[in-house]
Design an enzyme around this catalytic site. Structure first.
Site, short mmCIF file in Angstrom:
data_model
loop_
_atom_site.label_atom_id
_atom_site.label_comp_id
_atom_site.label_asym_id
_atom_site.label_seq_id
_atom_site.Cartn_x
_atom_site.Cartn_y
_atom_site.Cartn_z
N CYS A 78 19.90 -6.60 45.04
CA CYS A 78 19.14 -5.75 45.96
C CYS A 78 18.28 -4.74 45.19
O CYS A 78 17.32 -5.13 44.55
CB CYS A 78 20.10 -5.08 46.95
N HIS A 167 23.23 -9.51 49.20
CA HIS A 167 24.46 -9.01 48.57
C HIS A 167 25.51 -10.12 48.46
O HIS A 167 26.24 -10.37 49.42
CB HIS A 167 25.03 -7.85 49.39
N GLU A 169 28.27 -9.99 47.01
CA GLU A 169 29.63 -9.43 46.98
C GLU A 169 30.19 -9.19 48.37
O GLU A 169 31.38 -8.95 48.53
CB GLU A 169 29.62 -8.11 46.18
#
Ligand code: XMP
Length: 509
Positions: A78, A167, A169
């Site tokens: 990001c 993202h 994660e």
């Protein structure tokens, strides 16, 4: 030393999640503020740049020097990706609208980072800037219907830079774990051998070296962190670890005896100190929440200090500090305000002059449990709900008296036992009962009663920072209410707390 990945934090709410995801693949990583000097030793295998609430087009946005990474692979996520694009000559512009939530990743080109990833998958976006032009020499490897540059990279002639606008994660990015694993194994060539067993061996030999022939004192609370830390230290130096378990009279019913018994079974050298009277005396007449916490913290130190003085030659203090307590966060909104003065051991007197031993300093909570399992610690300790240091004192609103503690211990014991019996205990993150300073009228048999009210509190949460009230079954709640009112003298009304955090907190004081 274990090989590691450095995560540079630019203040994203997801930075810790990146760390936890990497650790799941048995890779050691450290989270460091972006503006801190990193030591580029041989054991560093790669760099990850986190997201951020800043924009790369803001005047004083956080920056880094990409040249400082040498030939290491770098993954920007990001904001990290936008910073990378801009640093190498690409363009980042404000999007017309903020893109937040699920989006759809479509692969554009073969890439080691996206190897084996589905051609189309859901990903999680949270950005208001977008990359409109990638730097020369880079190529686009993924896009979404909203943005042409969702993934880009350069991976030749010694350069290994990868950018992801989404993202990986975050749980909602379906292929996120695979992407992070590709980065670790196929790009950084990590061995992924940082297992609990590896950690235990390293840590035990480290403690042996650090302590030598010295002696360590440590306060134990019956909780997961201090127990796992103590077992590790004990493994290294045996009975030269002196555990102190203080009963402040504010523990759960029978907890002092039970926990002390478990410690003895684990072979730990622990002294139980019953200091209830001392705490009750100090708390007498005080009802202000912050003052109660301070009194308990101060009294705890007095008791602990006295025990430490009675032992000769102590040089070290063991503590169960874990990683989330020590990660330096990048402040985005200025210094945070104190909501409650947490943590009972709020610093020991300087005259004690002890050196710290904190074996869990680099572990997340779930890793502490994995290490605890590997160490053979019983599950009733490893899977316990968190319990606040000041204990039941902050669940008795107003002044604490031994009678009130007794009422609360009985009610709490019923609630927790029923949660365990019905298999619900593991589904809630934390549960307990609060004794309210409210009396109300009831009727029992033919008699009018005028007695206390208790509130049941049960929450779901990941880390206690935010929490939702647990949607416990009505029949179950009804049963617990009946049991408490029938069996606990002094209580004639039970209510259920349906507030989330924020705006409420988990504890009532
Ligand atoms: P709150 O009430 O702030 O609590 O939502 C968040 C978590 O922290 C625990 N807690 C404490 N733990 N010492 C501790 O060791 C304290 O003084 C303390 N106060 C709250 C609380 O039980 C919950 O898990």
């Amino acid at each position: 030393m274990a090989e590691k990945i450095i995560i540079l934090d630019f203040g994203s709410q997801y930075t810790q999640l990146i760390g936890r995801s990497l650790r799941e693949f048995n890779v050691y990583c450290e989270i460091i503020p972006f503006n801190k000097q990193i030591e580029m030793a041989n054991d560093v295998k790669g760099i990850i740049l986190s997201g951020s609430p800043f924009s790369v087009n803001e005047k004083d946005h956080p920056k880094i020097d990409f040249a400082g990474f040498g030939n290491l692979p770098v993954l920007g996520i990001c904001y990290g990706a936008q910073l990378m694009a801009k640093a190498f000559g690409g363009t980042v512009e404000k999007s017309d609208k903020r893109e937040y939530g699920r989006s759809h990743l479509h692969l554009e080109k073969k890439s080691l980072l996206l190897d084996d990833v589905n051609q189309d998958s859901n990903v999680w976006m949270s950005h208001s800037d977008t990359i409109t032009k990638i730097p020369d020499g880079f190529s686009i490897t993924g896009s979404t219907p909203q943005i042409p540059v969702a993934a880009f990279e350069i991976a030749d002639q010694g350069k290994k830079f990868f950018g992801l606008q989404f993202h990986p994660e975050v749980y909602h990015s379906e292929e996120g774990k695979k992407i992070l694993k590709n980065f670790l194994t196929k790009i950084c060539h990590c061995k992924c051998d940082w297992t609990p067993e590896h950690f235990i061996n390293d840590t035990v030999s480290h403690i042996k070296n650090q302590v030598g022939n010295g002696e360590v004192i440590m306060a134990l609370s019956g909780g997961v962190d201090s127990t796992v830390a103590a077992v590790l230290i004990h493994k290294a130096i045996g009975n030269r670890l002196h555990g102190i378990f203080v009963d402040h009279g504010l523990l759960r019913r029978n907890e002092f005896e039970q926990v002390l018994h478990s410690y003895k079974n684990m072979g730990l050298n622990v002294k139980g100190v019953n200091a209830s009277e001392q705490f009750y005396t100090k708390l007498k007449g005080h009802s202000e929440p912050e003052l109660k916490r301070k009194i308990i913290g101060g009294t705890f130190i007095e008791v602990f200090d006295k025990e430490a003085r009675s032992l000769k030659g102590i040089e070290f203090l063991g503590q169960g500090t874990i990683y989330p307590d020590v990660i330096e966060s990048v402040s985005v909104h200025g210094p945070s305000v104190t909501i409650k003065s947490h943590h009972n051991v709020g610093g020991l007197p300087a005259h004690m002059n002890l050196k710290l031993i904190e074996p869990l300093r680099m572990l997340f909570k779930d890793e502490v449990r994995r290490v605890g399992t590997e160490l053979g610690i019983p599950s009733e300790i490893l899977n316990r709900h968190p319990f606040p240091g000041p204990g039941l004192a902050i669940r008795i609103l107003g002044e604490v008296t031994p009678d009130k503690v007794d009422i609360l211990q009985r009610a709490d014991d019923i609630f927790i036992t029923e949660l365990q019996k019905s298999g619900l205990y593991a589904t809630v993150w934390q549960a307990g009962v609060i004794l309210l300073p409210v009396k109300s009228v009831g009727v029992m048999g033919d008699e009018r009663t005028y007695e206390s009210t208790v509130a049941l509190r049960a929450v779901t949460s990941v880390d206690g920072m935010t929490a939702d009230w647990a949607k416990l079954d009505y029949d179950f709640l009804g049963h617990v209410s009946n049991e408490i009112i029938n069996r606990v003298k002094g209580v004639n009304r039970v209510v259920f707390d349906i507030s989330s955090k924020p705006p409420a907190t988990i504890e009532w004081e």
